[in-house]
Design an enzyme around this catalytic site. Structure first.
Site, short mmCIF file in Angstrom:
data_model
loop_
_atom_site.label_atom_id
_atom_site.label_comp_id
_atom_site.label_asym_id
_atom_site.label_seq_id
_atom_site.Cartn_x
_atom_site.Cartn_y
_atom_site.Cartn_z
CE LYS A 1 -34.92 -14.47 -2.33
NZ LYS A 1 -36.01 -14.52 -3.27
CB SER B 1 -30.98 -14.34 -12.34
OG SER B 1 -32.42 -14.40 -12.59
CD GLN C 1 -34.33 -10.90 -4.86
OE1 GLN C 1 -35.53 -11.03 -4.88
NE2 GLN C 1 -33.58 -12.09 -5.22
CG ASN D 1 -41.88 -19.79 -12.52
OD1 ASN D 1 -41.01 -19.55 -11.71
ND2 ASN D 1 -41.51 -19.93 -13.65
CE LYS E 1 -30.78 -10.97 -11.77
NZ LYS E 1 -32.18 -10.24 -12.16
CB THR F 1 -37.87 -20.24 -8.36
OG1 THR F 1 -37.31 -19.19 -9.04
CG2 THR F 1 -38.18 -19.66 -6.71
CG ASP G 1 -41.88 -11.74 -7.11
OD1 ASP G 1 -40.90 -12.44 -6.65
OD2 ASP G 1 -42.85 -11.34 -6.63
CE LYS H 1 -39.04 -9.37 -5.69
NZ LYS H 1 -38.60 -10.79 -5.51
P1 NDP Z 1 -46.79 -16.18 -10.34
O1 NDP Z 1 -47.57 -14.93 -10.73
O2 NDP Z 1 -46.49 -17.12 -11.39
O3 NDP Z 1 -47.87 -17.26 -9.41
C1 NDP Z 1 -48.35 -16.76 -8.34
C2 NDP Z 1 -49.41 -17.91 -7.61
O4 NDP Z 1 -49.60 -17.35 -6.43
C3 NDP Z 1 -50.67 -17.96 -8.55
O5 NDP Z 1 -51.06 -19.08 -8.61
C4 NDP Z 1 -51.46 -16.70 -7.85
O6 NDP Z 1 -52.79 -16.95 -7.79
C5 NDP Z 1 -51.08 -16.99 -6.23
N1 NDP Z 1 -51.14 -15.89 -5.47
C6 NDP Z 1 -50.64 -14.84 -5.60
N2 NDP Z 1 -51.30 -13.65 -4.85
C7 NDP Z 1 -52.01 -14.51 -3.87
C8 NDP Z 1 -52.60 -14.28 -2.84
N3 NDP Z 1 -52.63 -12.83 -2.43
N4 NDP Z 1 -53.49 -14.96 -2.17
C9 NDP Z 1 -53.44 -16.30 -2.55
N5 NDP Z 1 -52.82 -16.67 -3.72
C10 NDP Z 1 -51.92 -15.75 -4.39
O7 NDP Z 1 -45.85 -15.97 -9.40
P2 NDP Z 1 -44.46 -16.83 -9.13
O8 NDP Z 1 -44.65 -18.36 -8.86
O9 NDP Z 1 -43.35 -16.42 -9.75
O10 NDP Z 1 -44.27 -16.39 -7.45
C11 NDP Z 1 -44.62 -17.17 -6.10
C12 NDP Z 1 -43.90 -16.84 -5.12
O11 NDP Z 1 -42.41 -16.96 -5.28
C13 NDP Z 1 -43.81 -15.36 -4.79
O12 NDP Z 1 -43.75 -14.90 -3.27
C14 NDP Z 1 -42.57 -14.68 -5.32
O13 NDP Z 1 -41.95 -13.53 -4.42
C15 NDP Z 1 -41.59 -15.97 -4.96
N6 NDP Z 1 -40.35 -16.16 -5.82
C16 NDP Z 1 -40.67 -16.19 -7.10
C17 NDP Z 1 -39.32 -16.08 -7.92
C18 NDP Z 1 -39.44 -16.39 -9.24
O14 NDP Z 1 -38.21 -16.45 -9.91
N7 NDP Z 1 -40.39 -16.25 -10.08
C19 NDP Z 1 -38.03 -16.48 -7.04
C20 NDP Z 1 -38.17 -16.48 -5.64
C21 NDP Z 1 -39.26 -16.32 -5.26
P3 NDP Z 1 -53.84 -15.99 -8.68
O15 NDP Z 1 -53.37 -16.18 -9.99
O16 NDP Z 1 -55.29 -16.33 -8.50
O17 NDP Z 1 -53.37 -14.84 -8.30
O1 2IT Z 2 -37.62 -13.42 -5.28
C1 2IT Z 2 -37.02 -13.75 -6.17
O2 2IT Z 2 -35.52 -14.12 -5.70
C2 2IT Z 2 -37.18 -13.42 -7.67
N1 2IT Z 2 -38.22 -12.97 -7.83
C3 2IT Z 2 -36.18 -13.66 -8.75
C4 2IT Z 2 -35.05 -12.60 -8.72
C5 2IT Z 2 -34.10 -12.41 -9.90
O3 2IT Z 2 -33.57 -11.59 -10.04
O4 2IT Z 2 -34.05 -13.77 -10.60
#
Ligand code: NDP
Ligand code: 2IT
Length: 459
Positions: free
Chosen positions: A127, A391, A124, A254, A103, A223, A179, A139
């Site tokens: 976690k 999830s 993951q 997100n 997952k 998240t 992600d 992943k």
């Molecule tokens: P999104 O794609 O929704 O948003 C990512 C954000 O981070 C954007 O604002 C993006 O800017 C910025 N970003 C991405 N890469 C870079 C970089 N190299 N340098 C600077 N800014 C960057 O992703 P999420 O919000 O879903 O994910 C954000 C983090 O949270 C990640 O580390 C992800 O692994 C983690 N995460 C996500 C989960 C989920 O449920 N979605 C669960 C747990 C963890 P830009 O648009 O300019 O690229």
């Molecule tokens: O980093 C994370 O925990 C996620 N991107 C979400 C994983 C999931 O299966 O909901």
């Protein structure tokens, strides 16, 4: 780009045996600094538990935990709107299934490579073990960049990606989610293609679905909300709350948006949001409807926020939010975005707490400085686990063909974040590192994973 990844040579682990394991891991996974970094952090936490529980101190066991069960790499051919043939690389690393089906999310970002997918899959696995739920770790993703692509291009890409990936998935086998670069739109296209190819309404195969077609209440928010709930628990232990605290957030995707939403709900004054171009500082506090309009509806850039907000906000191109004085920092963008230099600045401004919404956003050097200064530090594998935990709530509803009301899901999310906080806190205490949520999270997850693997004959 984020910097600050420490080199392998600058690290050493407690005990020659762990050191040898790490040396072997680096030799067998060359050119994968993020994976080495993630593994190092876990190995460096394990000495107390290996001493206290010799039955878990089997070097073969730790070696296997650091080795993915399966790594899939595939070609993703698609055509852009001008008819030009394009090709990208797809990945799925099925890391560990001792505690349940693989997952974990899918990331679409041009920087993605096998080493990054392995680091994310490894994190993951720990976690997911920490949640106490029945899920293994995995992943995946692609080096495809959805920025600037039309909906039709994203759809064709997702369909091609799923055309290969589907054979590896299943509600009892491997269940992806979103992600970076993969949100509700992409999950929709991926699910549609999965359904078309398999001729099965197997809703439990992907999470993050729309609520009308098998999604759960609150999965989108979970998240970010969960990260702030974890933060509130850390502050509570210190006799504090979020009310009136200044908060800086990186990212505007997100996780960032929903961390801002929950922090504001709990009375915090949220000052920033960012993207890879720079950040905005809003002295009046972030205007969430405006931020959502720009990022979620228009898929625009963060600089537009300052253009539209008026005099309270300014855009700092190329800047980092960690320069802004704050009480609480929430890195919610990407790995290694908060380095030792940033930590030094945060400490100079009197930061009290840092909670990771992103996966491994804080470099080891920064974590060390924050711990040494007594700052409450919530590592991602604990603080951002609300997403994957929700999830599982989605999977439970899919399995029973039920739809739970928002209050029920919200109560379960709050309960799981409290439980994870308690587990980390209690484990850190029990193993002689009180207040250290990194060792608490790593040891608690390791105990569960190791016990499961040993009982199953180490397979
Ligand atoms: P999104 O794609 O929704 O948003 C990512 C954000 O981070 C954007 O604002 C993006 O800017 C910025 N970003 C991405 N890469 C870079 C970089 N190299 N340098 C600077 N800014 C960057 O992703 P999420 O919000 O879903 O994910 C954000 C983090 O949270 C990640 O580390 C992800 O692994 C983690 N995460 C996500 C989960 C989920 O449920 N979605 C669960 C747990 C963890 P830009 O648009 O300019 O690229
Ligand atoms: O980093 C994370 O925990 C996620 N991107 C979400 C994983 C999931 O299966 O909901």
């Amino acid at each position: 780009m984020p910097s600050g990844t420490r080199t392998r040579a600058s690290r050493s682990l407690p005990g020659p045996r762990l050191d040898r394991l790490y040396t072997t891991l680096c030799r067998r996974n060359p050119g994968e600094p993020e994976f080495q970094q993630a593994a190092h952090e876990v190995l460096a936490s394990l000495a107390p538990v290996l001493e206290a529980r010799p039955e878990l101190a089997d070097p073969g066991l730790i070696e296997r935990i650091a080795e993915p069960e399966r790594q899939i790499i595939f070609r993703v051919p698609w055509q852009d709107d001008s008819g030009v043939p394009r090709v990208h690389r797809g990945f799925r690393v099925e890391f560990n299934s001792a505690l349940g089906p693989y997952k974990g999310g899918l990331r679409f970002h041009p920087s993605l490579n096998l080493g990054i997918v392995k680091f994310l899959g490894f994190e993951q696995t720990f976690k997911n073990a920490l949640t106490g739920l029945g899920i293994g770790g995995g992943k995946g993703g692609s080096d495809f960049d959805p920025h600037g692509r039309s909906d039709a291009e994203v759809m064709r890409f997702c369909q091609s990606f799923m055309t290969e990936l589907h054979r590896h998935l299943g509600e009892h086998t491997d269940i992806p989610a979103g992600d970076i670069g993969v949100g509700g739109r992409e999950i929709g296209y991926l699910f549609g293609q999965y359904r078309r190819i398999t001729n099965r309404w197997e809703s439990g195969t992907l999470t993050g679905k729309g609520r009308e077609w098998g999604g759960s209440e609150l999965r989108t928010q979970a998240t970010g909300y969960g990260t702030v709930l974890f933060l509130a628990e850390m502050l509570n232990v210190r006799g504090e709350s979020l009310d009136g605290q200044r908060v800086t957030v990186s990212g505007s995707g997100n996780v960032a948006i929903h961390a801002i939403e929950k922090a504001q709900e709990l009375g915090a004054h949220v000052l920033t949001a960012a993207d890879s171009g720079g950040y905005v500082l809003d002295e009046k506090g972030m205007d969430l409807p405006l931020l959502k309009q720009i990022k979620e509806v228009e898929r625009g850039r963060i600089r537009t926020y300052a253009d539209r907000r008026g005099t309270s906000a300014r855009y700092v191109p190329g800047g980092r939010v960690w320069d802004v004085p704050t009480d609480v920092a929430l890195p919610c963008a990407t790995q290694n975005e908060l380095d030792a230099e940033a930590a030094t600045t945060l400490l100079a401004h009197g930061v009290k707490a840092v909670a990771e919404g992103a996966n491994m956003p804080t470099t080891p050097g920064a974590v060390h400085l924050l711990h040494r200064a007594g700052v409450a530090f919530g590592p991602g594998k604990a603080a951002n686990a609300g997403g994957v935990a929700t999830s599982v709530l989605e999977m439970q509803q899919n399995a029973t063909r039920q739809t739970w009301p928002p209050e029920e899901t919200a109560a379960k999310l709050t309960a799981v974040m409290r439980r994870i906080h308690h587990t980390c806190y209690e484990t850190a205490d029990r193993f002689g590192t009180p207040g250290n949520y990194v060792t608490g999270a790593n040891i608690a997850a390791f105990e569960r994973l190791a016990t499961g693997m040993l009982a199953q004959g180490l397979v």
